[in-house]
Motif scaffolding. Structure first.
Motif, PDB file in Angstrom:
ATOM      1  N   CYS A   4      -2.064  14.985   7.026  1.00  0.00           N
ATOM      2  CA  CYS A   4      -2.626  15.077   5.678  1.00  0.00           C
ATOM      3  C   CYS A   4      -4.123  15.391   5.756  1.00  0.00           C
ATOM      4  O   CYS A   4      -4.856  14.719   6.483  1.00  0.00           O
ATOM      5  N   HIS A   6      -6.177  14.910   3.471  1.00  0.00           N
ATOM      6  CA  HIS A   6      -6.940  13.905   2.711  1.00  0.00           C
ATOM      7  C   HIS A   6      -7.135  12.627   3.515  1.00  0.00           C
ATOM      8  O   HIS A   6      -8.216  12.059   3.524  1.00  0.00           O
ATOM      9  N   CYS A   7      -6.035  12.167   4.185  1.00  0.00           N
ATOM     10  CA  CYS A   7      -6.128  10.848   4.832  1.00  0.00           C
ATOM     11  C   CYS A   7      -5.715  10.864   6.304  1.00  0.00           C
ATOM     12  O   CYS A   7      -5.738   9.822   6.957  1.00  0.00           O
ATOM     13  N   CYS A  26       2.434  13.741   1.803  1.00  0.00           N
ATOM     14  CA  CYS A  26       1.861  12.627   2.566  1.00  0.00           C
ATOM     15  C   CYS A  26       2.477  11.324   2.085  1.00  0.00           C
ATOM     16  O   CYS A  26       2.331  10.947   0.924  1.00  0.00           O
ATOM     17  N   CYS A  29      -0.866   8.690   1.201  1.00  0.00           N
ATOM     18  CA  CYS A  29      -1.686   8.815  -0.023  1.00  0.00           C
ATOM     19  C   CYS A  29      -0.945   9.595  -1.115  1.00  0.00           C
ATOM     20  O   CYS A  29      -1.474   9.797  -2.205  1.00  0.00           O
TER      21      CYS A  29
HETATM   22 ZN    ZN Z   1      -2.582  11.496   2.850  1.00  0.00          ZN
END
Ligand code: ZN
Length: 175
Positions: A4, A6-7, A26, A29
């Motif tokens: 991911c 983002h995370c 994901c 998140c």
């Molecule tokens: Zn994520």
């Protein structure tokens, strides 16, 4: 995609609830990472009956000829993108005219949009992505040395003349 953006958790590839196609999702998140086609924008710059072509200095198709073209940037109009690519690759200032061709290159997830254009001065030079840039008479176009089928299509439609918009789909190259 493995992780991911983002995370950094490993993503799953599955159809999200309420969707119809598999996506990278994901599980940590819950971000759905949609992947959509990218727009390549370019033009056929003309000066005094000749066309400005660039010999590519980068892969893919290094050493083959193309018209100035590249990926559209966020926040940029199609016309501005075509003019920018022409400056970056060929150091030529162009006035973008009518839309010439839309090429759906579905197997590489791209849409190529090509414009007719006029060079505002006779000046040009290779940018960092070009080995050479040349103003070429239509009868001297190196058809066997063009970088991509969409470039061949674009130049052929350009030479037919007129102002019409040509739309096509490019199939995967046969090996
Ligand atoms: Zn994520």
């Amino acid at each position: 995609m493995n992780y991911c953006s983002h995370c950094a958790h490993p993503v799953e590839f599955r159809v999200p609830d309420g969707d119809t196609l598999p996506r990278y999702v994901c599980p940590s998140c819950h971000t759905v990472h949609y992947q959509n086609p990218r727009v390549v924008v370019g033009c056929v710059p003309e000066y005094d009956g000749r066309l400005l072509l660039c010999k590519r200095a980068i892969e893919p198709r290094l050493g083959y000829w193309t018209v100035p073209a590249g990926f559209l940037e966020n926040g940029e109009t199609l016309e501005a993108g075509a003019a920018r690519e022409t400056w970056e690759e060929a150091r030529a200032r162009v006035e973008i005219a009518t839309m010439l061709a839309v090429v759906n290159v579905t197997h590489v997830h791209q849409v190529h949009i090509m414009f007719r254009a006029t060079m505002q001065t006779s000046e040009f030079a290779p940018g960092p992505e070009s080995l050479e840039v040349e103003l070429i008479r239509p009868e001297d176009i190196p058809w066997q040395l063009l970088a991509f089928p969409s470039v061949t299509y674009t130049l052929r439609r350009y030479l037919e003349g007129g102002e019409r918009l040509h739309i096509t789909e490019m199939a995967r190259r046969k090996r």
